[in-house]
Design a protein around this motif. Structure first.
Motif, PDB file in Angstrom:
ATOM      1  N   SER A   1       0.862  -1.179   0.000  1.00  0.00           N
ATOM      2  CA  SER A   1       0.000   0.000   0.000  1.00  0.00           C
ATOM      3  C   SER A   1       0.899   1.229   0.000  1.00  0.00           C
ATOM      4  CB  SER A   1      -0.889   0.017   1.244  1.00  0.00           C
ATOM      5  OG  SER A   1      -1.528  -1.233   1.401  1.00  0.00           O
TER       6      SER A   1
ATOM      7  N   ASN B   1      -7.636  -1.722   3.090  1.00  0.00           N
ATOM      8  CA  ASN B   1      -7.418  -2.358   1.785  1.00  0.00           C
ATOM      9  C   ASN B   1      -6.691  -3.692   1.946  1.00  0.00           C
ATOM     10  OD1 ASN B   1      -8.634  -0.359   0.321  1.00  0.00           O
ATOM     11  ND2 ASN B   1      -6.746   0.628  -0.361  1.00  0.00           N
TER      12      ASN B   1
ATOM     13  N   THR C   1      -1.690  -0.916  -4.040  1.00  0.00           N
ATOM     14  CA  THR C   1      -2.820   0.012  -3.980  1.00  0.00           C
ATOM     15  C   THR C   1      -2.298   1.408  -3.653  1.00  0.00           C
ATOM     16  OG1 THR C   1      -3.183  -0.551  -1.652  1.00  0.00           O
ATOM     17  CG2 THR C   1      -4.509  -1.725  -3.250  1.00  0.00           C
TER      18      THR C   1
ATOM     19  N   ASN D   1     -12.316   0.891 -14.286  1.00  0.00           N
ATOM     20  CA  ASN D   1     -12.838   1.409 -13.025  1.00  0.00           C
ATOM     21  C   ASN D   1     -14.270   1.885 -13.276  1.00  0.00           C
ATOM     22  OD1 ASN D   1     -13.455   2.872 -10.728  1.00  0.00           O
ATOM     23  ND2 ASN D   1     -11.475   3.912 -10.623  1.00  0.00           N
TER      24      ASN D   1
ATOM     25  N   GLY E   1      -7.091   0.734 -13.114  1.00  0.00           N
ATOM     26  CA  GLY E   1      -5.913  -0.007 -12.670  1.00  0.00           C
ATOM     27  C   GLY E   1      -5.318  -0.728 -13.861  1.00  0.00           C
TER      28      GLY E   1
ATOM     29  N   LEU F   1      -3.530  -0.607  -8.485  1.00  0.00           N
ATOM     30  CA  LEU F   1      -4.909  -0.178  -8.272  1.00  0.00           C
ATOM     31  C   LEU F   1      -4.967   1.152  -7.541  1.00  0.00           C
ATOM     32  CD1 LEU F   1      -5.956  -3.629  -6.848  1.00  0.00           C
ATOM     33  CD2 LEU F   1      -6.700  -2.740  -9.057  1.00  0.00           C
TER      34      LEU F   1
ATOM     35  N   GLY G   1      -5.978   3.785  -4.599  1.00  0.00           N
ATOM     36  CA  GLY G   1      -6.010   3.550  -3.152  1.00  0.00           C
ATOM     37  C   GLY G   1      -7.385   3.722  -2.510  1.00  0.00           C
TER      38      GLY G   1
ATOM     39  N   MET H   1     -10.953   0.549  -5.550  1.00  0.00           N
ATOM     40  CA  MET H   1     -10.101  -0.629  -5.545  1.00  0.00           C
ATOM     41  C   MET H   1     -10.944  -1.901  -5.524  1.00  0.00           C
ATOM     42  SD  MET H   1      -8.784  -3.177  -3.453  1.00  0.00           S
ATOM     43  CE  MET H   1      -9.097  -2.680  -1.756  1.00  0.00           C
ATOM     44  N   LYS H   2     -11.966  -1.911  -4.633  1.00  0.00           N
ATOM     45  CA  LYS H   2     -12.804  -3.105  -4.501  1.00  0.00           C
ATOM     46  C   LYS H   2     -13.593  -3.393  -5.776  1.00  0.00           C
ATOM     47  CE  LYS H   2     -13.355  -2.751   0.477  1.00  0.00           C
ATOM     48  NZ  LYS H   2     -14.269  -2.587   1.613  1.00  0.00           N
TER      49      LYS H   2
END
Lengths: 416, 416
Positions: free
Chosen positions: A11, A25, A70, A133, A140, A153, A155, A160-161
């Motif tokens: 991260s 994350n 991330t 995205n 990403g 990806l 942050g 991100m998810k």
């Protein structure tokens, strides 16, 4: 396709290093990857600093099969993640048309004008595949170099998810995951200490590798996590079942549930099944026990309420503890706990009563040390009983441990 | 003493790598270290694996001035943190008598028998200084080797925090901190929304750089963190004071305290100063309000107790709400809240009473949506009053927000 996939999460972000945000994350990705049977061996957090990013990425490239990064992809000059990755992976940076279109579309959809620095977020590494995205601006990307797959990806957790769920995990599942399954299962115990549990199961814990057995300590309770690896879900579950049977044949009497069960839930459920209604008389716990019950939806069928009798006045006037009991035994006593348990049951028209009286501290009371606690339990038509404890910790811990112990006592009373 | 201290945090634990828990330890430590002016450059998470721990520790030893390790010190064979650190730091492991006594005392106080594997937690590294654990069993320790200071702490957040606050941070402050100071200070607000607060202070927040002003949102309240940098503590404090005065001249009426103050503490203190004794009648909050008060030491002088009247039976029989009120207005009503507040005050021989009645949900009740809450307040010799709210969120959030609002109402009542 390797048989074992070792992953590492990195991260990038100063907010994490300053403690302004928690690294949720890493937690989320780890949980999802574990469910896919992928080992996560490292989490790292590093700031937007070329030298430190270089060291971190270099090491990850050498030791991991999958690296998920991330953060660090933003539009400002601070964000050097792409540049560092480009050097290590020997992959030139280029502006991707599709990515640029994505970003432009985002601005159009939001009726905003794209500033030049936002073009930066359209820059990918040579050989990368775009990961769209659907909920934010910057995409990403993923690329495979030498023996390592790298995913980059944004942050922001929501973005991100979404990218991972829609594109990242499917990519991993399809291209990287070995053909076995991992199933994990937790058994919850109460009334047995961590060391006793490990002692009773020592040979199993030591000698077994499939499933593995990992002890997890909690406050006032314990858990064991069984993790099996097999070529199918059914096979993994069968492997776990055999070991679970062996464990329960030894320490089953202390096992109250599985996975996300809590002792509170379990007591709630048993009260409901047995049509019991519980009331509490709480001195040192000050309402914490009943609060735990009423926090569960549907509480009205198993609890009428409670009386918090912190001062002697309430013990005497409302719960009718005779002066004789308070004068001769004090409020921190078996006699007081028993009277409270019986009287609160009757007063609140309940079928079970539990009482807590003792010393939360920090000062001693009536000659008793902080941590001395009496818990009384009464079930109508039965003899009330009382147990005495010495709990450790500060005021709040003593109160919490008393409550947990109260649930333990009710659990054993009800499961009979 | 170096001018800049570079720190690294390493959390040891498989639960983190499996995503079963979030790394809140790293967040908390980072925030505290940032407040002390210490740079945290890396967070790492690694499992109980000798080889991976070795690589991680070795690297930290080479690149950081301060390494704080949380977790991995438990009594089981899994826990190899000590062994790996011993190798890298060239510091033999020995059983420390003081540490052993701490652990033994812990078991004695809990009336439990110490099993042999718990002795393991008394093992320190040669040259280490013990960091006492006042809230749990296993102590931490600190040692300085070559140019790096290593701190080893238990992974349980409550224990880790207590050890750091009582021993770890004082050690760092005294022995390691560089000579410029950062002073940080938080002002706490209640009864004013986040956007209103930022609107009223817009020019200050935008234009100031020393001290900086950072708005922090909390649940049902707000805070501002002022951070000043200066060559001495006094200078930094003076810089903060000027800005604080300006802020309070604008929004001072909503400011209830500073730093670690909570609204509960504040109400507690005001009750004490005014010689008031509070009682609560709690329906949907189920004892949560009184639990908050009794969690504070010295509660006996400001609270006799409470009646948790979750069912109508308790409202009627114990708190003597007339059937007429329940029949005509229902239990979720102003009339019921007012009666509860007055009657609980008298019944528990108190001078102030507060009542909570409403719908925690998820289902509606008596035709009211989940989140509908009436809070009644009574001070003897005065007219009782009642406020109606609609809180958002799930069952637990609605209950918590009700309690927080109760404290806000009492704060404004008492500070007059």
């Amino acid at each position: 396709m390797k048989n074992e996939l070792n992953a590492e999460l990195i991260s990038v972000g100063t907010e994490l290093l300053l403690g302004q945000i928690v690294n949720t994350n890493a937690q989320w990705l780890s949980e999802e990857l574990a469910n896919m049977g992928i080992n996560v061996f490292y989490h790292g957090v590093v700031g937007d600093n070329e030298n430190r990013l270089y060291q971190t990425f270099k090491q990850a490239h050498e030791r991991s099969d999958l690296v998920i990064v991330t953060g660090g992809l933003g539009p400002t000059d601070d964000d050097v993640t792409r540049e560092v990755a480009s050097t290590i992976l020997n992959a030139p940076i280029y502006e991707d048309e599709e990515a640029l279109k994505e970003i432009q579309d985002y601005y159009d959809a939001n009726n905003q004008i794209m500033t030049p620095n936002n073009r930066k977020q359209a820059r990918l590494l040579d050989g990368a595949e775009l990961l769209y995205n659907s909920v934010g601006m910057a995409p990403g990307f993923v690329l495979h170099k030498e023996n390592t797959t790298w995913m980059f990806l944004p942050g922001v957790p929501r973005e991100m998810k979404a990218i991972m769920e829609e594109h990242g995990f499917p990519f991993i599942q399809e291209k990287l995951v070995p053909e076995h399954t991992i199933v994990s299962h937790t058994l919850k115990f109460i009334g047995i200490g961590e060391s006793q549990l490990e002692h009773d199961l020592h040979d199993l814990i030591q000698n077994q590798s499939n499933p593995t057995i990992a002890p997890l300590a909690g406050d006032g309770e314990n858990a064991l996590r069984l993790t099996a690896k097999a070529s199918s879900n059914e096979e993994a579950k069968a492997i776990i079942q055999d070991t679970e049977d062996e464990i329960l044949s030894r320490v089953g009497e202390y096992c109250y549930g599985r996975d996300h069960d809590t002792i509170q839930d379990k007591v709630f459920q048993l009260l409901k099944e047995n049509n019991e209604v519980v009331a509490s008389a709480e001195s040192l716990t000050g309402g914490k026990f009943v609060d735990n019950l009423i926090s569960l939806k549907g509480a009205s069928s198993i609890c009428n309420g409670a009386i918090v009798c912190y001062s002697p006045v309430v013990k005497q006037q409302v719960l009718e503890v005779p002066s004789l009991v308070l004068d001769e035994h004090g409020s921190v006593s078996e006699a007081c706990a028993l009277t409270l348990a019986v009287n609160v049951t009757n007063k609140l028209q309940s079928t079970i009563g539990i009482s807590f009286t003792g010393v939360a501290g920090p000062e001693p009371l009536e000659g008793h040390e902080a941590g001395t606690v009496y818990i009384g339990v009464y079930k109508d038509q039965q003899q009330p009983f009382c147990k005495k404890y010495h709990f450790n910790g500060d005021r709040e811990m003593i109160r919490q441990r008393s409550v947990k112990k109260g649930f333990e006592l009710l659990y054993h009373l009800l499961k009979k």
